[in-house]
Scaffold this motif. Structure first.
Motif, short mmCIF file in Angstrom:
data_model
loop_
_atom_site.label_atom_id
_atom_site.label_comp_id
_atom_site.label_asym_id
_atom_site.label_seq_id
_atom_site.Cartn_x
_atom_site.Cartn_y
_atom_site.Cartn_z
N UNK A 1 0.95 -90.83 -37.09
CA UNK A 1 0.82 -91.99 -36.20
C UNK A 1 1.70 -93.10 -36.74
N UNK A 2 2.36 -93.83 -35.86
CA UNK A 2 3.22 -94.94 -36.25
C UNK A 2 4.26 -94.51 -37.30
N UNK A 3 4.83 -93.33 -37.11
CA UNK A 3 5.84 -92.79 -38.03
C UNK A 3 5.33 -92.68 -39.45
N UNK A 4 4.04 -92.45 -39.59
CA UNK A 4 3.41 -92.37 -40.90
C UNK A 4 2.34 -91.29 -40.88
N UNK A 5 2.09 -90.72 -42.06
CA UNK A 5 0.99 -89.76 -42.18
C UNK A 5 -0.30 -90.55 -42.42
N UNK A 6 -1.13 -90.58 -41.40
CA UNK A 6 -2.38 -91.34 -41.51
C UNK A 6 -3.46 -90.49 -42.17
N UNK A 7 -4.46 -91.17 -42.70
CA UNK A 7 -5.55 -90.48 -43.37
C UNK A 7 -6.31 -89.62 -42.36
N UNK A 8 -6.56 -88.39 -42.77
CA UNK A 8 -7.24 -87.42 -41.92
C UNK A 8 -8.66 -87.23 -42.42
N UNK A 9 -9.60 -87.23 -41.49
CA UNK A 9 -10.98 -86.96 -41.84
C UNK A 9 -11.49 -85.82 -40.98
N UNK A 10 -12.09 -84.84 -41.63
CA UNK A 10 -12.75 -83.75 -40.91
C UNK A 10 -14.14 -84.23 -40.55
N UNK A 11 -14.32 -84.57 -39.27
CA UNK A 11 -15.61 -85.14 -38.84
C UNK A 11 -16.66 -84.08 -38.55
N UNK A 12 -16.21 -82.85 -38.25
CA UNK A 12 -17.19 -81.81 -37.90
C UNK A 12 -16.55 -80.44 -38.09
N UNK A 13 -17.31 -79.51 -38.63
CA UNK A 13 -16.86 -78.13 -38.78
C UNK A 13 -18.00 -77.21 -38.38
N UNK A 14 -17.68 -76.20 -37.58
CA UNK A 14 -18.75 -75.28 -37.13
C UNK A 14 -19.36 -74.53 -38.31
N UNK A 15 -18.58 -74.24 -39.32
CA UNK A 15 -19.08 -73.59 -40.54
C UNK A 15 -17.99 -73.68 -41.59
N UNK A 16 -18.36 -73.47 -42.84
CA UNK A 16 -17.36 -73.50 -43.91
C UNK A 16 -17.93 -72.81 -45.14
N UNK A 17 -17.01 -72.46 -46.02
CA UNK A 17 -17.38 -71.90 -47.32
C UNK A 17 -17.01 -72.97 -48.35
N UNK A 18 -18.00 -73.64 -48.91
CA UNK A 18 -17.76 -74.75 -49.82
C UNK A 18 -17.99 -74.32 -51.25
N UNK A 19 -17.02 -74.61 -52.09
CA UNK A 19 -17.13 -74.29 -53.51
C UNK A 19 -16.28 -75.30 -54.27
#
Length: 689
Positions: A205-223
């Motif tokens: 956005x605005x010719x820049x890499x803006x901060x990305x946030x994962x607001x929701x995930x159907x499932x994940x493998x967290x470690x």
């Protein structure tokens, strides 16, 4: 996934499907399938021209790839990215997605969405890991359902990007403002399980890499600290540093420290022209001046970053720590990126301590400090100072704000990711061209080997044929010469022998003395026998093989020539077996008959002579009978050569009988097996003539 890439590569190999890779720069949709045009056939003799063309294309693609930002995938020790949960492998592509990831919206439209593959960290041979095969990127409405689709790869497997990012660019007039959602319909299959992974996700956005946030995930493998959804927006990069592919000027700051641990930290300060809004802070690690690959060379173990605010001239400065200080760890060969959060800043201070030691010397190194606002580098060329330690040599602090690391220019992050993504089709074309080059080279070398072998065989065959024909010609010439010599002998010597025989006969009739008469008679006999022998020699040499009927005829001719004064009766079979007679056997038979005819002519004084040849069973029987003076066959006599004739008969494998009565004549009979004619008798020249 790899099957699709191989098929596309095969198309590029023949120059007909290069468009299949152009989607990497902005692959919003799968490329249209090719129109069935097959690859052109490279004929055998057009291979050299095609190899030259391929070599030129390889040079061009290599140059284009070298002009792009190089891929610098580095080993990661944490923050691998996002990993889905494991499910049993799905055979068919489902109607609904298997996994969904929803990302935050921003105040400005999203011009680009970048998916960075996760890196397989299980071995030192780094490669991409579990990139989704079928997916789409769409909006998510207020009800949490799928909205407008921007990227659709659900009908076809997405080509494996390896370790390169995939850059989806959206038209500015149609760029989404809402939350974006990644829906995955097919992931990576391994050991009967299906899953997928991503290293990072970037929204532009605005010719820049803006901060990305994962607001929701159907499932994940967290470690943690390896896999977690929050690592998709981690400021710790996995693709190295955003540097150009062209080597230029400039370097890294490398300072030899008086100690590994200082009482007061080393503080580097970058001044800005005026107070402004802070977007991002980018820190680039240094590189070893010796060319040794030391990830994070000279990067301090303790680092703190502060923004300095001075609203008006003369006001007291205020220092505030920048957010995400936990990211200030040794980044290896990657860049560290800290969000500014849109707060005010007049200067930036970086506190450093706990320096690494190399070969007993504490070293501090840093490549670049960037203060960025909306994609613009505000710190380039700004004043830099250092405090907290007295350095023996004053370093060139300008290298921290020269816009280059190790002599290579720093690129804007969107441009950098775009160039990395653009490198994939060039890599694919290079791989396909080199594959074609290898196959055509092998084919041409095989043809040359076969051609040289064929030429060699033709030359050898030609030489062999030449020598055979030459030998055959020489043999024919020698045979012609021999025939000419024998013909001359026959004509000259035979004619002379005949004349001698006639003249001796006339002299015999005119001679009155008995001794002279006998001598002349012997001379005439010898001339006739010599003429007959000469004819037999010429005939035998002129024949490639000697067969029994011809041999019998020659025996008859000898009898007729030698016994020309007697009344001769000849009885031979109408059909004589066509047996091939060996040379040695022929000699024995002729010499046997010659002895018998000689005795008859010299001693018998016969008026009538009968020669009979008959085939009885498997025996050949020859009889020579005369009505001459005869002799007592019971009395011993060597003058007739009887013992020699008997020995010859035995050597031929046959038997001889001799019967004679004084005043009544003599009969000599020879019986020989037909099977003996083709054999070579033992002791062939034992007997005398």
């Amino acid at each position: 996934m790899r099957r699709w890439l191989s098929a596309a590569a095969a198309g590029v190999l023949f120059g007909g499907a290069a468009q299949a890779f152009e989607g990497y720069s902005d692959p919003l949709r799968p490329p249209a399938p090719e129109g069935g045009a097959g690859p052109p056939v490279v004929t055998l003799f057009s291979i050299p021209d095609r190899l030259k063309q391929v070599e030129l294309e390889i040079t061009r693609e290599t140059k284009l790839l070298e002009e792009l930002a190089p891929l610098q995938a580095a080993k990661q020790f944490d923050h691998f990215g996002y990993h889905s949960d494991y499910i049993p492998a799905v055979v068919e592509v489902p109607q609904k997605p298997l996994w969904t990831l929803t990302f935050n919206a921003g105040m400005y439209p999203t011009l680009g969405f970048v998916m960075v593959p996760a890196i397989d960290q299980r071995s030192s041979d780094l490669k991409g890991y579990a990139f989704p095969r079928r997916f789409r990127i769409c909006l998510e409405n207020e009800d949490g359902e799928s909205g407008r689709v921007y990227v659709d790869w659900t009908e076809r497997d997405f080509p494996d990007p390896g370790m390169r990012p995939v850059y989806f660019g959206f038209p500015p007039a149609d760029a989404p403002m809402e939350r974006l959602r990644l829906e995955v319909y097919a992931g990576h299959e391994e050991n009967g399980l299906e899953f997928f992974a991503l290293g990072r996700v970037h929204q532009i956005r605005q010719n820049e890499l803006q901060k990305v946030e994962l607001t929701k995930a159907s499932s994940s493998f967290d470690s943690a600290p390896y896999w977690d959804g929050i690592y998709l927006g981690s400021p710790r990069y996995t693709l190295g540093m955003p540097l150009s592919g062209q080597q230029g000027t400039g370097g890294n700051l490398v300072v030899h420290m008086p100690a590994a641990r200082l009482e007061e930290p080393l503080v580097i300060r970058v001044e800005l022209d005026e107070e402004t809004v802070l977007g991002w802070i980018n820190l680039y690690p240094g590189e070893s001046p010796d060319g040794i690959d030391v990830p994070g060379y000279g990067f301090p173990q303790t680092m703190n970053v502060y923004r300095v605010v001075r609203r008006k001239a003369g006001d007291k400065e205020q220092r505030f720590p920048v957010a995400d200080q936990d990211a200030l760890k040794n980044p290896g060969s990657n860049m560290i990126r800290l969000p500014g959060g849109g707060v005010k800043i007049s200067a930036l201070e970086v506190e450093c301590n706990d320096f690494p030691v190399y070969q007993g010397q504490a070293v501090f190194s840093l490549g670049e400090i960037e203060i960025v606002k909306q994609g613009l580098n505000l710190s380039k060329g700004r004043p830099v100072s250092v405090r907290g330690v007295d350095l023996e040599h004053s370093p060139d602090l300008g290298m921290l704000v020269d816009g280059a690391v190790g002599g290579r220019t720093i690129l804007r992050l969107p441009d950098w990711l775009h160039q990395l993504a653009e490198g994939k089709p060039h890599e694919a074309r290079l791989e396909a061209l080199k594959g074609e080059q290898r196959l055509l080279t092998e084919r041409w070398q095989r043809f040359r080997r076969q051609g040289l072998t064929g030429i060699g065989m033709v030359l050898i065959t030609g030489i062999a044929v030449f020598f055979v024909l030459m030998l055959r010609g020489r043999k024919k010439a020698v045979a012609r010469l021999r025939r000419q010599i024998y013909s001359d002998l026959h004509d000259e010597v035979g004619s002379n022998l005949g004349s001698i025989s006639l003249m001796a006969g006339q002299l015999e009739r005119l001679a009155s003395d008995a001794r002279v008469k006998d001598g002349v008679a012997d001379l005439a006999l010898m001339a006739r026998e010599a003429g007959a022998s000469l004819r037999e020699v010429v005939w035998m040499i002129d024949q490639s093989t000697i067969r029994l009927p011809a041999l019998v005829q020659k025996l008859v001719e000898r009898v007729e020539r030698v016994l020309n004064d007697a009344e001769l009766e000849v009885d031979i079979p109408e059909r004589c077996p066509e047996l091939e007679v060996s040379l040695k056997f022929k000699r024995h038979l002729i010499m046997f008959l010659k002895e018998a005819v000689h005795n008859c002519a010299r001693h018998a004084h016969a008026a009538r002579v009968r020669l009979s040849v008959a085939v009885s069973g498997q025996q050949l029987e020859i009889a020579l009978e005369d009505n001459g003076c005869g002799f007592d066959d019971s009395a011993p006599s060597d003058g007739w050569g009887v013992s020699s004739m008997q020995q010859r008969a035995q050597e031929m494998g046959g038997a001889m009988t001799l019967s004679s009565t004084p005043g009544e004549g003599t009969a000599v009979r020879l019986s020989v097996p037909l099977a003996a004619f083709s054999k070579n008798p033992d002791n062939a020249y034992k007997t005398s003539n």
